[in-house]
Design an enzyme around this catalytic site. Structure first.
Site, PDB file in Angstrom:
ATOM      1  N   MET A  31     -46.907  52.058 -53.053  1.00 58.69           N
ATOM      2  CA  MET A  31     -46.688  52.536 -51.445  1.00 58.69           C
ATOM      3  C   MET A  31     -46.478  51.726 -50.150  1.00 58.69           C
ATOM      4  SD  MET A  31     -45.629  56.086 -50.661  1.00 58.69           S
ATOM      5  CE  MET A  31     -44.824  56.888 -51.860  1.00 58.69           C
ATOM      6  N   LYS A  42     -23.253  45.028 -37.609  1.00 56.73           N
ATOM      7  CA  LYS A  42     -23.597  46.721 -38.244  1.00 56.73           C
ATOM      8  C   LYS A  42     -24.892  47.459 -39.181  1.00 56.73           C
ATOM      9  CE  LYS A  42     -22.120  44.620 -42.381  1.00 56.73           C
ATOM     10  NZ  LYS A  42     -20.610  43.677 -43.182  1.00 56.73           N
ATOM     11  N   TYR A  97     -51.716  49.109 -59.394  1.00 53.76           N
ATOM     12  CA  TYR A  97     -51.387  50.118 -60.993  1.00 53.76           C
ATOM     13  C   TYR A  97     -50.783  49.345 -62.333  1.00 53.76           C
ATOM     14  CZ  TYR A  97     -51.657  54.163 -57.679  1.00 53.76           C
ATOM     15  OH  TYR A  97     -51.267  55.094 -56.423  1.00 53.76           O
ATOM     16  N   ARG A 145     -11.444  46.343 -52.117  1.00 56.20           N
ATOM     17  CA  ARG A 145     -12.561  47.407 -51.048  1.00 56.20           C
ATOM     18  C   ARG A 145     -11.631  48.160 -50.518  1.00 56.20           C
ATOM     19  NH1 ARG A 145     -17.789  44.751 -48.719  1.00 56.20           N
ATOM     20  NH2 ARG A 145     -16.448  44.547 -47.168  1.00 56.20           N
TER      21      ARG A 145
HETATM   22  C1  LIG Z   1     -20.849  42.560 -43.340  1.00 56.60           C
HETATM   23  C2  LIG Z   1     -19.192  42.466 -42.850  1.00 56.60           C
HETATM   24  C3  LIG Z   1     -18.506  40.831 -42.629  1.00 56.60           C
HETATM   25  C4  LIG Z   1     -20.010  39.357 -42.277  1.00 56.60           C
HETATM   26  O1  LIG Z   1     -20.908  39.265 -43.863  1.00 56.60           O
HETATM   27  P1  LIG Z   1     -21.561  38.631 -43.504  1.00 56.60           P
HETATM   28  O2  LIG Z   1     -21.872  38.303 -45.122  1.00 56.60           O
HETATM   29  O3  LIG Z   1     -23.317  39.391 -43.381  1.00 56.60           O
HETATM   30  O4  LIG Z   1     -21.321  37.489 -42.181  1.00 56.60           O
HETATM   31  C5  LIG Z   1     -17.470  40.782 -41.938  1.00 56.60           C
HETATM   32  N1  LIG Z   1     -16.965  40.880 -42.449  1.00 56.60           N
HETATM   33  C6  LIG Z   1     -16.602  42.202 -43.118  1.00 56.60           C
HETATM   34  C7  LIG Z   1     -15.328  42.724 -43.488  1.00 56.60           C
HETATM   35  C8  LIG Z   1     -18.064  42.227 -43.145  1.00 56.60           C
HETATM   36  O5  LIG Z   1     -18.297  44.002 -43.801  1.00 56.60           O
END
Ligand SMILES: *Cc1c(COP(=O)(O)O)cnc(C)c1O
Length: 387
Positions: free
Chosen positions: A328, A46, A271, A144
């Site tokens: 930046m 993802k 800064y 969730r």
């Molecule tokens: C992001 C995610 C993972 C992977 O988690 P990691 O901690 O990066 O290994 C696995 N299952 C779900 C449902 C996730 O949202």
């Protein structure tokens, strides 16, 4: 350094770069598989493979034998499909009547999280007059996404509810896997086992990276590692920085050194003039700032953060502490202790890599490696090695 010379002109001109070692991602994936030999090891890709580039990461893993991928959203599924034409690709969320047709057309499997999503997918199956694959995600304590445990029995016993569906996976997600001693893990595991018993013959999936590294029993049939593939810390540690366990670092984040200046004791840097030099100093100015994802919160003079805990860069494996605020486009490093002849030939400073630990930097910035990786901006050229 790059194994293939396909960089664009813009990439060649870029003053910050993120080098991604595809062989190390594959090695980490294999290692996680060895830790859970009875399960299939998928890859969570993802957010553009945690910022590292789905178009390169997915083919490298597919070629190594990875057959199952998880993305967060439908449009990420399209990118994964383009990168792996024959893989099994699950989409963790975002099934709607609008996104559904694209999922079907691209053979993407939605993870169903609510009764409404079940209805949507059933309706689409009715229109297409065929059964549609899906995963069923149960919430076992995180609040969730996912069905309530109480809905599991209804889904399992009211045949009509899933009559047109082909569940390929029953899954859940752990809230505290990074803390193996948390009682929450056992509680969620018990709820998950009870739910799985209602769906005999359907594969189960529970373990993220932390769960793979901490408790082999959580492996079930399909594991879902993300951060550990990319070399980040999955497990909490006493010093608060986190532990990557046995996996190797994967990324090197570097910036061009634009100039090295001499500054006098008592002068200030950057800064807000927050850094006052305690000695005559040499300061290297590098071309990475918060617009590149080099987080401003990692520097001294920000939010009461002390310079001693701030991030640092490395030149020829030698440490160069950040000095003053990150702006930046630019960051300043104290290179007084680095020999002049080394500085003269140095073109790049390593911000994160084999020397500059990803999670140490994240800790200095008050965050986690996940956020650092996914926050490295498009201004940094992606350079791939291996694969
Ligand atoms: C992001 C995610 C993972 C992977 O988690 P990691 O901690 O990066 O290994 C696995 N299952 C779900 C449902 C996730 O949202």
């Amino acid at each position: 350094m790059s194994s293939r010379d396909e960089s664009t002109a813009a990439e060649r001109l870029a003053l910050s770069r993120l080098t991604i070692d595809l062989d190390r991602i594959v090695a980490n994936w294999r290692l996680l598989g060895e830790l859970t030999p009875s399960a299939e090891t998928s890859a969570v890709v993802k957010a553009d493979a945690y910022g590292l580039g789905i178009a390169r990461v997915v083919p490298a893993l597919a070629q190594a034998g990875c057959r199952t991928f998880f993305v967060a959203w439908p449009h990420e599924g399209l990118a994964a499909r383009a990168a792996a034409p024959s893989a099994r690709i699950f989409v963790l969320g975002g099934l709607t009547p609008e996104t559904g047709p694209a999922l079907i057309d691209n053979r993407l499997i939605p993870v169903l999280n609510s009764m409404r999503e079940i209805e949507t997918w059933q309706d689409m199956a009715a229109v297409r007059e065929r059964r549609l694959a899906c995963a069923l995600h149960f919430d076992t304590g995180m609040n969730r996404l996912g069905f309530e445990p109480g809905e599991a029995e209804r889904i399992a016993t009211e045949g009509d509810l899933v009559a047109r569906l082909e569940p390929a996976l029953v899954m859940s997600h752990l809230a505290c896997a990074d803390t193996p001693l948390s009682p929450m893990n056992g509680e969620q595991f018990a709820r998950f086992k009870a739910i799985r018993a209602l769906f005999p013959g359907i594969a189960g999936s529970l373990a993220n990276s932390a769960a793979i590294l901490s408790e082999p029993e959580f492996a079930q049939d399909v594991t879902r590692p993300g951060i550990a593939l990319y070399g980040g810390a999955a497990l909490a540690s006493a010093d608060g920085i986190g532990s990557a366990g046995p996996v190797m670092p994967v990324v090197t984040f570097e910036a061009r050194i634009l100039q090295v200046r001499n500054a006098r004791k008592g002068e200030t840097v950057g800064y807000g003039a927050t850094a006052v030099l305690a000695r005559d100093s040499r300061i290297a100015i590098a071309a990475a700032g918060y617009a590149d994802g080099y987080l401003r919160s990692a520097a001294g003079g920000v939010a009461m953060r002390e310079l001693a805990r701030a991030g640092k860069g490395f030149i020829a494996d030698m440490e160069a502490p950040l000095v003053g605020r990150i702006s930046m486009d630019l960051a300043a490093f104290d290179v007084t202790d680095i020999p002049g002849e080394v500085l003269e030939s140095a073109e790049w400073i390593e911000l994160i890599g084999d020397n500059g630990d990803l999670d140490e930097f994240a800790h200095a910035a008050g965050t986690i490696g996940y956020e650092v990786l996914t926050g490295i901006g498009p201004r940094a050229a992606r350079v791939y090695v291996g694969g």
